[in-house]
Design a protein around this motif. Structure first.
Motif, mmCIF file in Angstrom:
data_model
loop_
_atom_site.group_PDB
_atom_site.id
_atom_site.type_symbol
_atom_site.label_atom_id
_atom_site.label_comp_id
_atom_site.label_asym_id
_atom_site.label_seq_id
_atom_site.Cartn_x
_atom_site.Cartn_y
_atom_site.Cartn_z
ATOM 1 N N TYR A 8 -16.928 -3.835 1.890
ATOM 2 C CA TYR A 8 -15.834 -3.046 1.322
ATOM 3 C C TYR A 8 -14.718 -3.996 0.925
ATOM 4 O O TYR A 8 -14.230 -4.780 1.729
ATOM 5 C CB TYR A 8 -15.332 -2.031 2.347
ATOM 6 C CG TYR A 8 -14.186 -1.198 1.842
ATOM 7 C CD1 TYR A 8 -14.390 -0.240 0.853
ATOM 8 C CD2 TYR A 8 -12.903 -1.369 2.336
ATOM 9 C CE1 TYR A 8 -13.351 0.528 0.379
ATOM 10 C CE2 TYR A 8 -11.849 -0.608 1.860
ATOM 11 C CZ TYR A 8 -12.076 0.341 0.888
ATOM 12 O OH TYR A 8 -11.047 1.090 0.412
ATOM 13 N N SER A 9 -14.308 -3.942 -0.321
ATOM 14 C CA SER A 9 -13.280 -4.865 -0.799
ATOM 15 C C SER A 9 -12.062 -4.137 -1.358
ATOM 16 O O SER A 9 -11.228 -4.747 -2.015
ATOM 17 C CB SER A 9 -13.858 -5.785 -1.873
ATOM 18 O OG SER A 9 -14.309 -5.013 -2.968
ATOM 19 N N GLY A 10 -11.950 -2.844 -1.092
ATOM 20 C CA GLY A 10 -10.837 -2.048 -1.598
ATOM 21 C C GLY A 10 -9.625 -2.119 -0.690
ATOM 22 O O GLY A 10 -9.481 -3.034 0.130
ATOM 23 N N GLY A 11 -8.784 -1.137 -0.803
ATOM 24 C CA GLY A 11 -7.565 -1.061 -0.006
ATOM 25 C C GLY A 11 -7.856 -0.653 1.419
ATOM 26 O O GLY A 11 -9.008 -0.652 1.869
ATOM 27 N N PRO A 12 -6.813 -0.293 2.152
ATOM 28 C CA PRO A 12 -7.009 0.105 3.545
ATOM 29 C C PRO A 12 -7.889 1.351 3.656
ATOM 30 O O PRO A 12 -7.852 2.240 2.807
ATOM 31 C CB PRO A 12 -5.594 0.396 4.049
ATOM 32 C CG PRO A 12 -4.706 0.367 2.868
ATOM 33 C CD PRO A 12 -5.438 -0.223 1.719
ATOM 34 N N VAL A 13 -8.688 1.397 4.699
ATOM 35 C CA VAL A 13 -9.581 2.532 4.929
ATOM 36 C C VAL A 13 -8.732 3.708 5.407
ATOM 37 O O VAL A 13 -7.933 3.564 6.333
ATOM 38 C CB VAL A 13 -10.649 2.174 5.988
ATOM 39 C CG1 VAL A 13 -11.528 3.367 6.285
ATOM 40 C CG2 VAL A 13 -11.464 0.995 5.522
ATOM 41 N N PRO A 14 -8.877 4.870 4.764
ATOM 42 C CA PRO A 14 -8.048 6.016 5.163
ATOM 43 C C PRO A 14 -8.420 6.528 6.556
ATOM 44 O O PRO A 14 -9.581 6.431 6.970
ATOM 45 C CB PRO A 14 -8.362 7.069 4.102
ATOM 46 C CG PRO A 14 -9.681 6.678 3.543
ATOM 47 C CD PRO A 14 -9.779 5.191 3.671
ATOM 48 N N GLU A 15 -7.450 7.046 7.247
ATOM 49 C CA GLU A 15 -7.679 7.669 8.555
ATOM 50 C C GLU A 15 -8.189 9.084 8.320
ATOM 51 O O GLU A 15 -7.640 9.824 7.513
ATOM 52 C CB GLU A 15 -6.380 7.722 9.359
ATOM 53 C CG GLU A 15 -5.850 6.356 9.755
ATOM 54 C CD GLU A 15 -6.715 5.668 10.788
ATOM 55 O OE1 GLU A 15 -7.287 6.370 11.651
ATOM 56 O OE2 GLU A 15 -6.841 4.442 10.720
ATOM 57 N N LEU A 16 -9.250 9.457 9.021
ATOM 58 C CA LEU A 16 -9.814 10.797 8.886
ATOM 59 C C LEU A 16 -9.594 11.568 10.176
ATOM 60 O O LEU A 16 -9.820 11.037 11.263
ATOM 61 C CB LEU A 16 -11.319 10.724 8.609
ATOM 62 C CG LEU A 16 -11.772 10.012 7.342
ATOM 63 C CD1 LEU A 16 -13.288 9.972 7.276
ATOM 64 C CD2 LEU A 16 -11.212 10.684 6.102
ATOM 65 N N GLU A 20 -12.064 16.295 8.605
ATOM 66 C CA GLU A 20 -12.440 15.451 7.475
ATOM 67 C C GLU A 20 -13.651 14.587 7.812
ATOM 68 O O GLU A 20 -14.534 14.387 6.979
ATOM 69 C CB GLU A 20 -11.272 14.556 7.062
ATOM 70 C CG GLU A 20 -10.130 15.304 6.406
ATOM 71 C CD GLU A 20 -8.932 14.415 6.155
ATOM 72 O OE1 GLU A 20 -8.298 14.590 5.111
ATOM 73 O OE2 GLU A 20 -8.640 13.538 7.003
ATOM 74 N N TYR A 21 -13.699 14.077 9.038
ATOM 75 C CA TYR A 21 -14.837 13.268 9.461
ATOM 76 C C TYR A 21 -16.113 14.101 9.465
ATOM 77 O O TYR A 21 -17.163 13.642 9.005
ATOM 78 C CB TYR A 21 -14.589 12.666 10.845
ATOM 79 C CG TYR A 21 -15.774 11.886 11.359
ATOM 80 C CD1 TYR A 21 -16.049 10.619 10.867
ATOM 81 C CD2 TYR A 21 -16.633 12.436 12.304
ATOM 82 C CE1 TYR A 21 -17.143 9.913 11.308
ATOM 83 C CE2 TYR A 21 -17.733 11.731 12.753
ATOM 84 C CZ TYR A 21 -17.986 10.469 12.249
ATOM 85 O OH TYR A 21 -19.084 9.777 12.693
ATOM 86 N N ALA A 22 -16.036 15.340 9.954
ATOM 87 C CA ALA A 22 -17.211 16.224 9.996
ATOM 88 C C ALA A 22 -17.709 16.517 8.587
ATOM 89 O O ALA A 22 -18.919 16.510 8.327
ATOM 90 C CB ALA A 22 -16.867 17.514 10.728
ATOM 91 N N GLU A 23 -16.793 16.751 7.656
ATOM 92 C CA GLU A 23 -17.180 17.021 6.272
ATOM 93 C C GLU A 23 -17.785 15.778 5.621
ATOM 94 O O GLU A 23 -18.762 15.869 4.875
ATOM 95 C CB GLU A 23 -15.983 17.517 5.476
ATOM 96 C CG GLU A 23 -15.549 18.911 5.884
ATOM 97 C CD GLU A 23 -14.275 19.371 5.183
ATOM 98 O OE1 GLU A 23 -13.836 18.707 4.217
ATOM 99 O OE2 GLU A 23 -13.723 20.386 5.600
#
Length: 63
Positions: A8-16, A20-23
């Motif tokens: 992964y070379s993008g921005g910060p990983v969003p917090e779920l 949101e994690y289940a979906e």
């Protein structure tokens, strides 16, 4: 099949949050099932059965 590594070379990983994690997990599982059918490793009937079971598990809060 050759092993590929993804970075992964993008921005910060969003917090779920939990919902949101289940979906997200449900969407990954659906994608795997559809991929298996596309590769002729599952029949349409098997796909339907798997998707119904995933839906039941998701709505029962088991995901």
């Amino acid at each position: 099949m050759e092993h590929r590594e993804f970075v992964y070379s993008g921005g910060p990983v969003p917090e779920l949050d939990g919902q949101e994690y289940a979906e997200f997990l449900l969407n990954i599982q659906r994608a795997v099932i559809l991929s298996l059918e596309k590769r002729d490793l599952l029949s349409a009937l098997q796909r339907e059965h798997c998707l119904l079971k995933l839906g039941k598990e998701h709505f029962n809060g088991q995901v």
